[in-house]
Design a protein around this motif. Structure first.
Motif, PDB file in Angstrom:
ATOM      1  N   GLY A  57       2.390  40.366   8.701  1.00  0.00           N
ATOM      2  CA  GLY A  57       1.794  41.533   8.073  1.00  0.00           C
ATOM      3  C   GLY A  57       2.516  42.804   8.479  1.00  0.00           C
ATOM      4  N   VAL A  58       1.781  43.878   8.514  1.00  0.00           N
ATOM      5  CA  VAL A  58       2.331  45.197   8.807  1.00  0.00           C
ATOM      6  C   VAL A  58       2.650  45.325  10.297  1.00  0.00           C
ATOM      7  CG1 VAL A  58       1.799  47.671   8.761  1.00  0.00           C
ATOM      8  CG2 VAL A  58       0.998  46.183   6.914  1.00  0.00           C
ATOM      9  N   LYS A  59       3.813  45.913  10.595  1.00  0.00           N
ATOM     10  CA  LYS A  59       4.158  46.207  11.983  1.00  0.00           C
ATOM     11  C   LYS A  59       3.302  47.365  12.458  1.00  0.00           C
ATOM     12  CE  LYS A  59       8.981  44.829  11.727  1.00  0.00           C
ATOM     13  NZ  LYS A  59      10.372  45.302  11.792  1.00  0.00           N
ATOM     14  N   LYS A  60       2.951  47.351  13.728  1.00  0.00           N
ATOM     15  CA  LYS A  60       2.132  48.405  14.303  1.00  0.00           C
ATOM     16  C   LYS A  60       2.994  49.354  15.127  1.00  0.00           C
ATOM     17  CE  LYS A  60      -2.009  45.585  14.576  1.00  0.00           C
ATOM     18  NZ  LYS A  60      -3.102  45.110  15.415  1.00  0.00           N
ATOM     19  N   ALA A  61       2.568  50.604  15.162  1.00  0.00           N
ATOM     20  CA  ALA A  61       3.228  51.579  16.030  1.00  0.00           C
ATOM     21  C   ALA A  61       2.889  51.212  17.468  1.00  0.00           C
ATOM     22  CB  ALA A  61       2.733  52.987  15.701  1.00  0.00           C
ATOM     23  N   GLY A  62       3.640  51.728  18.415  1.00  0.00           N
ATOM     24  CA  GLY A  62       3.401  51.376  19.803  1.00  0.00           C
ATOM     25  C   GLY A  62       3.591  52.551  20.727  1.00  0.00           C
ATOM     26  N   GLU A  63       3.498  52.242  22.010  1.00  0.00           N
ATOM     27  CA  GLU A  63       3.766  53.246  23.029  1.00  0.00           C
ATOM     28  C   GLU A  63       4.203  52.555  24.302  1.00  0.00           C
ATOM     29  OE1 GLU A  63       0.075  55.445  23.341  1.00  0.00           O
ATOM     30  OE2 GLU A  63      -0.571  54.238  25.022  1.00  0.00           O
ATOM     31  N   CYS A  64       4.804  53.327  25.175  1.00  0.00           N
ATOM     32  CA  CYS A  64       5.200  52.834  26.483  1.00  0.00           C
ATOM     33  C   CYS A  64       5.103  53.997  27.456  1.00  0.00           C
ATOM     34  CB  CYS A  64       6.608  52.244  26.470  1.00  0.00           C
ATOM     35  SG  CYS A  64       7.928  53.428  26.173  1.00  0.00           S
ATOM     36  N   THR A  65       5.130  53.679  28.722  1.00  0.00           N
ATOM     37  CA  THR A  65       5.092  54.706  29.756  1.00  0.00           C
ATOM     38  C   THR A  65       6.354  54.580  30.599  1.00  0.00           C
ATOM     39  OG1 THR A  65       2.687  54.654  29.808  1.00  0.00           O
ATOM     40  CG2 THR A  65       3.785  55.604  31.712  1.00  0.00           C
ATOM     41  N   VAL A  66       7.013  55.707  30.810  1.00  0.00           N
ATOM     42  CA  VAL A  66       8.193  55.726  31.672  1.00  0.00           C
ATOM     43  C   VAL A  66       7.892  56.597  32.879  1.00  0.00           C
ATOM     44  CG1 VAL A  66       9.807  55.323  29.772  1.00  0.00           C
ATOM     45  CG2 VAL A  66       9.304  57.662  30.462  1.00  0.00           C
ATOM     46  N   THR A  67       8.386  56.182  34.020  1.00  0.00           N
ATOM     47  CA  THR A  67       8.245  56.966  35.250  1.00  0.00           C
ATOM     48  C   THR A  67       9.637  57.411  35.654  1.00  0.00           C
ATOM     49  OG1 THR A  67       6.345  55.633  35.917  1.00  0.00           O
ATOM     50  CG2 THR A  67       7.411  56.954  37.626  1.00  0.00           C
ATOM     51  N   ARG A  68       9.757  58.679  35.950  1.00  0.00           N
ATOM     52  CA  ARG A  68      11.057  59.231  36.329  1.00  0.00           C
ATOM     53  C   ARG A  68      10.872  60.192  37.482  1.00  0.00           C
ATOM     54  NH1 ARG A  68      13.194  64.244  33.541  1.00  0.00           N
ATOM     55  NH2 ARG A  68      11.396  65.601  33.388  1.00  0.00           N
ATOM     56  N   GLY A  69      11.909  60.348  38.247  1.00  0.00           N
ATOM     57  CA  GLY A  69      11.899  61.386  39.265  1.00  0.00           C
ATOM     58  C   GLY A  69      11.867  62.733  38.556  1.00  0.00           C
ATOM     59  N   ALA A  70      10.981  63.618  38.976  1.00  0.00           N
ATOM     60  CA  ALA A  70      10.894  64.936  38.347  1.00  0.00           C
ATOM     61  C   ALA A  70      12.186  65.688  38.641  1.00  0.00           C
ATOM     62  CB  ALA A  70       9.681  65.695  38.864  1.00  0.00           C
ATOM     63  N   THR A  71      12.943  65.943  37.592  1.00  0.00           N
ATOM     64  CA  THR A  71      14.222  66.634  37.734  1.00  0.00           C
ATOM     65  C   THR A  71      14.226  67.868  36.846  1.00  0.00           C
ATOM     66  OG1 THR A  71      15.277  65.477  35.897  1.00  0.00           O
ATOM     67  CG2 THR A  71      15.398  64.426  38.065  1.00  0.00           C
ATOM     68  N   GLN A  72      15.336  68.532  36.811  1.00  0.00           N
ATOM     69  CA  GLN A  72      15.478  69.697  35.951  1.00  0.00           C
ATOM     70  C   GLN A  72      16.243  69.340  34.684  1.00  0.00           C
ATOM     71  OE1 GLN A  72      17.206  72.703  38.450  1.00  0.00           O
ATOM     72  NE2 GLN A  72      15.378  72.883  39.702  1.00  0.00           N
ATOM     73  N   SER A  73      16.132  68.089  34.238  1.00  0.00           N
ATOM     74  CA  SER A  73      16.805  67.639  33.022  1.00  0.00           C
ATOM     75  C   SER A  73      16.311  68.452  31.830  1.00  0.00           C
ATOM     76  CB  SER A  73      16.529  66.152  32.798  1.00  0.00           C
ATOM     77  OG  SER A  73      16.938  65.767  31.500  1.00  0.00           O
ATOM     78  N   ALA A  74      17.173  69.306  31.295  1.00  0.00           N
ATOM     79  CA  ALA A  74      16.776  70.202  30.207  1.00  0.00           C
ATOM     80  C   ALA A  74      16.404  69.430  28.944  1.00  0.00           C
ATOM     81  CB  ALA A  74      17.901  71.192  29.926  1.00  0.00           C
ATOM     82  N   ALA A  75      17.173  68.424  28.569  1.00  0.00           N
ATOM     83  CA  ALA A  75      16.920  67.702  27.318  1.00  0.00           C
ATOM     84  C   ALA A  75      15.561  67.008  27.350  1.00  0.00           C
ATOM     85  CB  ALA A  75      18.028  66.688  27.062  1.00  0.00           C
ATOM     86  N   PHE A  76      15.250  66.351  28.447  1.00  0.00           N
ATOM     87  CA  PHE A  76      13.974  65.629  28.540  1.00  0.00           C
ATOM     88  C   PHE A  76      12.810  66.613  28.595  1.00  0.00           C
ATOM     89  CE2 PHE A  76      10.909  62.636  30.460  1.00  0.00           C
ATOM     90  CZ  PHE A  76      11.097  61.564  29.605  1.00  0.00           C
ATOM     91  N   THR A  77      12.959  67.677  29.364  1.00  0.00           N
ATOM     92  CA  THR A  77      11.906  68.685  29.480  1.00  0.00           C
ATOM     93  C   THR A  77      11.641  69.359  28.139  1.00  0.00           C
ATOM     94  OG1 THR A  77      12.454  69.041  31.793  1.00  0.00           O
ATOM     95  CG2 THR A  77      11.201  70.779  30.714  1.00  0.00           C
TER      96      THR A  77
END
Length: 147
Positions: A57-77
């Motif tokens: 049938g129909v594919k369902k949307a999903g989600e996931c959780t990522v854990t990262r060290g809090a950095t000053q990564s501009a793109a992710f922020t």
């Protein structure tokens, strides 16, 4: 035909790519899954016996959780900020979770279409503690494909 099974993939080397650019290495990924409805119907065979058939049938949307060290990564922020601000034109991005081997060559890729951040949670902090600050980010997506 020779079947080369190779070594099992390791789980310690992976990262997150957004719009084709590697922006973050991650500490942990959890809950990444793909699900699809199953359509079941019954019919009668030519000899009069009931038959149950199942179809995708129909594919369902999903989600996931990522854990990262809090950095000053501009793109992710910026991606997190656009999501929280409701700027969905900027927030919806194609992302990939990429697994690497010991030589840092890509061995597996999970593509997340129209992904955006729905939750950010900081690790507990305590005065005098020597632990690294981490962020848990929940990412929702419309489609998961294997690359």
């Amino acid at each position: 035909m020779s079947l080369d099974t190779g070594d099992a993939l390791t789980t310690h080397n992976f990262g997150l790519q957004i719009d084709g650019v590697m922006v973050e290495t991650l500490q942990e990924i959890s809950g990444l899954s793909m699900e699809q409805d199953v359509i079941e119907f019954q019919q009668v065979s030519a000899d009069g016996k009931p038959i149950i058939k199942k179809l995708p049938g129909v594919k369902k949307a999903g989600e996931c959780t990522v854990t990262r060290g809090a950095t000053q990564s501009a793109a992710f922020t910026e991606w997190i900020s656009a999501s929280i601000a409701g700027d969905m034109g900027s927030a919806r991005k194609d992302a990939s979770i990429i697994f690497l081997d010991y030589q840092l060559s890509e061995v597996k890729r999970y593509n997340l279409r129209n992904a955006w951040c729905t939750k950010v949670e900081l690790s507990a902090t305590k005065a005098g503690d020597a632990a690294a600050l981490t962020e848990q980010v929940t990412i929702t997506f419309e489609e998961l494909t294997l690359g």
